[in-house]
Design an enzyme around this catalytic site. Structure first.
Site, mmCIF file in Angstrom:
data_model
loop_
_atom_site.group_PDB
_atom_site.id
_atom_site.type_symbol
_atom_site.label_atom_id
_atom_site.label_comp_id
_atom_site.label_asym_id
_atom_site.label_seq_id
_atom_site.Cartn_x
_atom_site.Cartn_y
_atom_site.Cartn_z
ATOM 1 C CB SER A 126 2.013 -0.086 -9.163
ATOM 2 O OG SER A 126 1.505 -1.348 -8.223
ATOM 3 C CG ASP A 128 -1.777 5.320 -5.236
ATOM 4 O OD1 ASP A 128 -2.239 6.341 -4.323
ATOM 5 O OD2 ASP A 128 -2.191 4.340 -5.576
ATOM 6 N N GLY A 132 1.020 -1.113 0.056
ATOM 7 C CA GLY A 132 -0.013 -0.129 -0.132
ATOM 8 C C GLY A 132 0.756 1.363 -0.131
#
Ligand code: GLA
Length: 385
Positions: free
Chosen positions: A128, A172, A124
């Site tokens: 990525s 993100d 988390g």
């Protein structure tokens, strides 16, 4: 050896010369503003001091050759014949970013290089996004198109959504692209405007990894998104970001209880995130910590994305006098929590929370004291951003 040295040394071994470029892109931890990004709302993450690194040189042809130190693997693909992923593998992140950049009209050149990263995978902390942004930066280095942090974040998000089939919001990728040293970034996920604020001087940020990973996160995440969309349709607005708290309170009874709780989380979390800006600007760690405590309760009870392990570690953290506030961070259901802690007691805090969590769950937590780092950059040669 630092990761910069590791990718550089391996590059030299593989290619017999020094790399032309070294790029990095960080992971992130979100201080507050959870499950708000896909509701066009506000988030307040910081880039962390863990990142994906690539050492590379351009190629004369249109191929990409990538060697992953961490995966012990080397893969190659052609930019004019991008292979669609069957099961998602590390190289598919690179291919997906190439696809997204080409789809936005960028003429890409090939490159070859060596990758490594220290953002733990699947915890988390956005490993990525860090790999995607590092890839975008590698293409930027050899292809020379203009680097715009928000545009790159959107391209990487579309790689994730449309190439890899993972339905994430923009947080993100945006924080990995645009992070600021020693600062957290308030992001308006509708306009992608950002506002950076220094962390309170007395405070350290500690990441608390429960060391638990839950399956079915994707389906639970998609279900939450669908519930939020249904609630916004009910209010006749584009996204829950547009529902004023007063309107919500007046009309809350129209929603069935589950939908009401989901909407209440998003609407109240957006408010808390904006209040966090004021706390941050005032250097008020106690006020920020209190907002984090309230955020966790809302995620646990209204949005229902916490887990017993996350609740246990957050309770352990909040029981410490040195803790201003702690909450789960990221998608939830496992993974990490984040705590704002008196800087001078951070070492002690780490040991005590580890012991408390062990006693409560029988599991070992992994805790890091982390610093807010710069977003995606070319580290060598130092270039204009
Ligand atoms: C994941 C997603 C983000 C965001 C968070 C929850 O990290 O990738 O876009 O939705 O969950 O705040």
């Amino acid at each position: 050896m630092s990761l910069a040295s590791a990718v550089k040394a391996r590059f030299h071994t593989e290619f017999g010369e020094l790399p032309a470029f070294i790029v990095r892109a960080p992971g992130r931890v979100n201080l507050i503003g959870e499950h708000t990004d896909y509701n066009d709302g506000f988030v307040f993450p910081m880039a962390i001091d863990r990142a994906a690194w690539i050492a590379l040189r351009p190629r004369a042809d249109n191929r990409v050759l990538a060697i992953s130190i961490d995966m012990g693997d080397r893969r190659e693909f052609a930019l004019d014949d991008l292979p669609r992923p069957s099961t998602v593998d590390w190289i598919d992140y690179l291919i997906g970013v190439a696809w997204a950049l080409q789809g936005r009209g960028h003429a890409l050149r090939g490159w070859e290089g060596v990758l490594s990263g220290d953002v733990p995978i699947g915890s988390g902390l956005s490993s990525s996004a860090s790999l995607e942004l590092a890839t975008a930066r590698a293409f930027h280095a050899v292809s020379g198109f203009t680097w715009d942090a928000a545009a790159m974040a959107l391209a990487c998000q579309s790689a994730e959504n449309q190439w890899l089939g993972v339905n994430c919001g923009i947080m993100d990728q945006m924080i990995s692209a645009a992070g600021v040293q020693d600062r957290a970034l308030l992001i308006d996920c509708r306009s992608l405007e950002t506002y950076s604020a220094p962390l309170p001087p007395s405070a350290a940020v500690v990441i608390l990894d429960t060391n638990t990973r839950r399956g079915l996160v994707d389906s639970a995440y998609n279900q939450r998104r669908a519930q939020c969309e249904a609630a916004s349709r009910h209010f006749g607005v584009a996204a829950l970001r547009d529902v004023e708290r007063k309107t919500f309170e007046r009309r809350a009874d129209e929603l069935e209880p589950l939908m009401r709780r989901r909407a209440r989380h998003v609407i109240s979390e957006n408010k808390r995130t904006l209040r966090a800006r004021a706390a941050m600007d005032a250097g008020d760690a106690a006020a920020l910590g209190q907002l984090m405590v309230e955020s966790h309760i809302s995620l646990r009870d209204d949005f229902e994305v916490s887990s017993p392990a996350l609740d246990a570690i957050v309770d352990c953290a909040n029981a410490e006098a040195s803790c201003y506030g702690a909450r789960m961070t990221g998608a939830g259901f496992g993974g990490c929590a984040v705590a704002l802690v008196r800087a001078q007691s951070a070492g002690d805090f780490v040991e005590r929370v580890q012991a408390c969590y062990r006693a409560a769950t029988g599991n070992e937590a992994i805790l890091y004291i982390t610093a807010a780092s710069r977003g995606t950059e070319t580290v060598y040669p130092q270039a204009s951003n």
